[in-house]
Design a protein around this motif. Structure first.
Motif, PDB file in Angstrom:
ATOM      1  N   ASN A   7       0.876  -1.085   0.005  1.00  0.00           N
ATOM      2  CA  ASN A   7       0.060   0.056  -0.109  1.00  0.00           C
ATOM      3  C   ASN A   7       0.759   1.466   0.077  1.00  0.00           C
ATOM      4  OD1 ASN A   7      -1.397   2.169   0.668  1.00  0.00           O
ATOM      5  ND2 ASN A   7      -3.135   1.015   1.442  1.00  0.00           N
ATOM      6  N   LEU A   8       1.064   1.970  -0.898  1.00  0.00           N
ATOM      7  CA  LEU A   8       1.951   2.951  -1.135  1.00  0.00           C
ATOM      8  C   LEU A   8       1.480   4.253  -0.467  1.00  0.00           C
ATOM      9  CD1 LEU A   8       3.017   2.654  -4.916  1.00  0.00           C
ATOM     10  CD2 LEU A   8       3.983   1.454  -2.856  1.00  0.00           C
ATOM     11  N   SER A   9       0.283   4.288  -0.189  1.00  0.00           N
ATOM     12  CA  SER A   9      -0.249   5.490   0.846  1.00  0.00           C
ATOM     13  C   SER A   9       0.391   5.318   2.122  1.00  0.00           C
ATOM     14  CB  SER A   9      -1.543   5.442   0.827  1.00  0.00           C
ATOM     15  OG  SER A   9      -1.958   5.761  -0.476  1.00  0.00           O
ATOM     16  N   MET A  10       0.709   3.922   2.478  1.00  0.00           N
ATOM     17  CA  MET A  10       1.139   3.810   3.829  1.00  0.00           C
ATOM     18  C   MET A  10       2.576   3.254   4.199  1.00  0.00           C
ATOM     19  SD  MET A  10      -2.229   1.877   5.437  1.00  0.00           S
ATOM     20  CE  MET A  10      -3.931   2.948   4.911  1.00  0.00           C
ATOM     21  N   LEU A  11       3.081   2.763   3.052  1.00  0.00           N
ATOM     22  CA  LEU A  11       4.684   2.265   3.121  1.00  0.00           C
ATOM     23  C   LEU A  11       5.463   3.167   2.185  1.00  0.00           C
ATOM     24  CD1 LEU A  11       3.933  -1.467   2.339  1.00  0.00           C
ATOM     25  CD2 LEU A  11       4.507  -0.722   4.438  1.00  0.00           C
ATOM     26  N   PHE A  12       6.774   3.114   2.667  1.00  0.00           N
ATOM     27  CA  PHE A  12       7.641   3.845   1.985  1.00  0.00           C
ATOM     28  C   PHE A  12       7.681   5.395   1.850  1.00  0.00           C
ATOM     29  CE2 PHE A  12       7.239  -0.209  -0.180  1.00  0.00           C
ATOM     30  CZ  PHE A  12       8.275  -1.012   0.282  1.00  0.00           C
ATOM     31  N   THR A  13       6.896   5.901   3.015  1.00  0.00           N
ATOM     32  CA  THR A  13       6.565   7.532   2.912  1.00  0.00           C
ATOM     33  C   THR A  13       7.643   8.451   3.056  1.00  0.00           C
ATOM     34  OG1 THR A  13       6.034   7.126   5.311  1.00  0.00           O
ATOM     35  CG2 THR A  13       4.154   6.646   3.691  1.00  0.00           C
ATOM     36  N   GLU A  14       8.864   7.790   3.280  1.00  0.00           N
ATOM     37  CA  GLU A  14       9.941   8.744   3.298  1.00  0.00           C
ATOM     38  C   GLU A  14      10.414   9.079   1.716  1.00  0.00           C
ATOM     39  OE1 GLU A  14      11.531   4.306   2.850  1.00  0.00           O
ATOM     40  OE2 GLU A  14       9.846   5.600   3.894  1.00  0.00           O
ATOM     41  N   LEU A  15       9.636   8.409   0.736  1.00  0.00           N
ATOM     42  CA  LEU A  15       9.816   8.916  -0.675  1.00  0.00           C
ATOM     43  C   LEU A  15       8.841   9.420  -1.049  1.00  0.00           C
ATOM     44  CD1 LEU A  15      11.099   5.042  -1.627  1.00  0.00           C
ATOM     45  CD2 LEU A  15      12.678   7.172  -1.047  1.00  0.00           C
ATOM     46  N   ASP A  16       9.174  10.189  -2.202  1.00  0.00           N
ATOM     47  CA  ASP A  16       8.071  10.743  -2.868  1.00  0.00           C
ATOM     48  C   ASP A  16       7.244   9.676  -3.644  1.00  0.00           C
ATOM     49  OD1 ASP A  16       8.858  13.366  -2.747  1.00  0.00           O
ATOM     50  OD2 ASP A  16      10.187  13.342  -4.290  1.00  0.00           O
ATOM     51  N   PHE A  17       5.894  10.023  -3.921  1.00  0.00           N
ATOM     52  CA  PHE A  17       4.856   8.959  -4.120  1.00  0.00           C
ATOM     53  C   PHE A  17       5.358   8.123  -5.384  1.00  0.00           C
ATOM     54  CE2 PHE A  17       1.204   7.466  -6.832  1.00  0.00           C
ATOM     55  CZ  PHE A  17       0.839   6.425  -5.730  1.00  0.00           C
ATOM     56  N   LEU A  18       5.741   8.801  -6.378  1.00  0.00           N
ATOM     57  CA  LEU A  18       6.184   7.810  -7.639  1.00  0.00           C
ATOM     58  C   LEU A  18       7.396   7.041  -7.299  1.00  0.00           C
ATOM     59  CD1 LEU A  18       5.221  10.452 -10.411  1.00  0.00           C
ATOM     60  CD2 LEU A  18       3.995   8.489  -9.962  1.00  0.00           C
ATOM     61  N   ASP A  19       8.311   7.518  -6.435  1.00  0.00           N
ATOM     62  CA  ASP A  19       9.380   6.728  -6.169  1.00  0.00           C
ATOM     63  C   ASP A  19       9.272   5.368  -5.418  1.00  0.00           C
ATOM     64  OD1 ASP A  19      11.054   8.384  -7.660  1.00  0.00           O
ATOM     65  OD2 ASP A  19      11.356   9.565  -6.053  1.00  0.00           O
ATOM     66  N   ARG A  20       7.922   5.412  -4.847  1.00  0.00           N
ATOM     67  CA  ARG A  20       7.704   3.894  -3.787  1.00  0.00           C
ATOM     68  C   ARG A  20       7.126   2.940  -4.954  1.00  0.00           C
ATOM     69  NH1 ARG A  20       3.115   7.609  -0.080  1.00  0.00           N
ATOM     70  NH2 ARG A  20       4.562   9.319   0.259  1.00  0.00           N
ATOM     71  N   PHE A  21       6.974   3.061  -6.105  1.00  0.00           N
ATOM     72  CA  PHE A  21       6.879   2.022  -6.750  1.00  0.00           C
ATOM     73  C   PHE A  21       8.056   1.104  -7.067  1.00  0.00           C
ATOM     74  CE2 PHE A  21       3.528   4.726  -8.001  1.00  0.00           C
ATOM     75  CZ  PHE A  21       2.620   4.059  -8.390  1.00  0.00           C
ATOM     76  N   LYS A  22       9.023   1.827  -7.119  1.00  0.00           N
ATOM     77  CA  LYS A  22      10.536   1.043  -7.059  1.00  0.00           C
ATOM     78  C   LYS A  22      10.785   0.224  -5.859  1.00  0.00           C
ATOM     79  CE  LYS A  22      15.487   1.683  -8.283  1.00  0.00           C
ATOM     80  NZ  LYS A  22      16.379   2.608  -8.517  1.00  0.00           N
ATOM     81  N   ALA A  23      10.495   1.249  -4.795  1.00  0.00           N
ATOM     82  CA  ALA A  23      10.863   0.710  -3.463  1.00  0.00           C
ATOM     83  C   ALA A  23      10.048  -0.590  -3.178  1.00  0.00           C
ATOM     84  CB  ALA A  23      10.487   1.669  -2.240  1.00  0.00           C
ATOM     85  N   ALA A  24       8.752  -0.659  -3.755  1.00  0.00           N
ATOM     86  CA  ALA A  24       8.135  -1.608  -3.532  1.00  0.00           C
ATOM     87  C   ALA A  24       8.445  -2.918  -4.319  1.00  0.00           C
ATOM     88  CB  ALA A  24       6.585  -1.451  -4.042  1.00  0.00           C
ATOM     89  N   ALA A  25       8.755  -2.881  -5.538  1.00  0.00           N
ATOM     90  CA  ALA A  25       9.446  -3.798  -6.402  1.00  0.00           C
ATOM     91  C   ALA A  25      10.680  -4.401  -5.808  1.00  0.00           C
ATOM     92  CB  ALA A  25       9.843  -3.372  -7.710  1.00  0.00           C
ATOM     93  N   GLU A  26      11.532  -3.414  -5.267  1.00  0.00           N
ATOM     94  CA  GLU A  26      12.843  -3.837  -4.647  1.00  0.00           C
ATOM     95  C   GLU A  26      12.747  -4.605  -3.264  1.00  0.00           C
ATOM     96  OE1 GLU A  26      15.214  -0.085  -4.463  1.00  0.00           O
ATOM     97  OE2 GLU A  26      15.832  -0.410  -6.199  1.00  0.00           O
ATOM     98  N   ALA A  27      11.576  -4.470  -2.650  1.00  0.00           N
ATOM     99  CA  ALA A  27      11.112  -5.158  -1.292  1.00  0.00           C
ATOM    100  C   ALA A  27      10.399  -6.561  -1.642  1.00  0.00           C
ATOM    101  CB  ALA A  27      10.265  -4.354  -0.396  1.00  0.00           C
ATOM    102  N   GLY A  28      10.135  -6.675  -2.971  1.00  0.00           N
ATOM    103  CA  GLY A  28       9.625  -8.041  -3.199  1.00  0.00           C
ATOM    104  C   GLY A  28       8.135  -8.272  -3.678  1.00  0.00           C
ATOM    105  N   PHE A  29       7.613  -7.078  -3.412  1.00  0.00           N
ATOM    106  CA  PHE A  29       6.085  -6.930  -4.135  1.00  0.00           C
ATOM    107  C   PHE A  29       5.858  -6.887  -5.266  1.00  0.00           C
ATOM    108  CE2 PHE A  29       6.012  -4.655   0.076  1.00  0.00           C
ATOM    109  CZ  PHE A  29       5.374  -5.558   0.818  1.00  0.00           C
TER     110      PHE A  29
END
Length: 172
Positions: A7-29
């Motif tokens: 849930n990119l509204s709640m996870l990786f909030t230290e990043l700008d929204f559009l950068d959270r997609f990469k963070a999610a993929a890198e975390a295995g989602f």
């Protein structure tokens, strides 16, 4: 085996929204969801989904002015037209993003509106949304939310009555 989405509204909030997609993929989602895509173009979001091999799993219908404390407008009798326009907007985004389901937030009952009037508006709006979304091949979800997290929320308990309402609305 359960499938979890980020849930990119709640996870990786230290990043700008559009950068959270990469963070999610890198975390295995493999899939993502978030509250609302509407501050970004379909092209921006699609680019991030494709670049990171992610599936768009869920987003919400437009829910009023979130920053001002609104948490949905589906139970607001004076905002039916706005709700219906939001359904069209959600279909546009969901279709373009390959998202097969969207969520509807009922909202907080407005002052001066009876429980019966709010419930009737909610039922009519859910029926409208279910019909339009089904025609587009998209599933409508509606979640009850507790009043501790959102005081005054119109659908608060996953009771049989609420589940029946959702099923009935989607099938009538």
């Amino acid at each position: 085996m359960p499938k979890f989405t980020a849930n990119l509204s709640m996870l990786f909030t230290e990043l700008d929204f559009l950068d959270r997609f990469k963070a999610a993929a890198e975390a295995g989602f493999k899939g993502v969801e978030y509250l609302f895509p509407y501050d970004y173009s379909v092209e921006q979001i699609n680019q991030r989904l494709k670049a990171n091999g992610l599936e768009q799993v869920l987003h919400n219908l437009p829910a009023g002015d979130w920053a001002a404390g609104e948490r949905g407008i589906a139970c607001h009798p004076d905002r039916v037209e706005e709700f219906r326009e939001g359904v069209d907007k959600a279909i546009e985004y969901a279709t373009a993003l390959g998202c097969k389901q969207v969520n509807c937030l009922a909202g907080i009952k407005p002052a001066g509106v009876s429980e019966q009037q709010a419930r009737q508006t909610l039922v009519e709006n859910l029926r409208f949304a279910a019909d339009k979304l089904e025609a587009a091949g998209i599933l409508l979800l509606a979640e009850p939310i507790n009043t501790r997290d959102i005081p005054g929320f119109s659908s608060t308990a996953p009771s049989r009555r609420w589940i029946f309402l959702i099923r009935w609305t989607a099938t009538t």
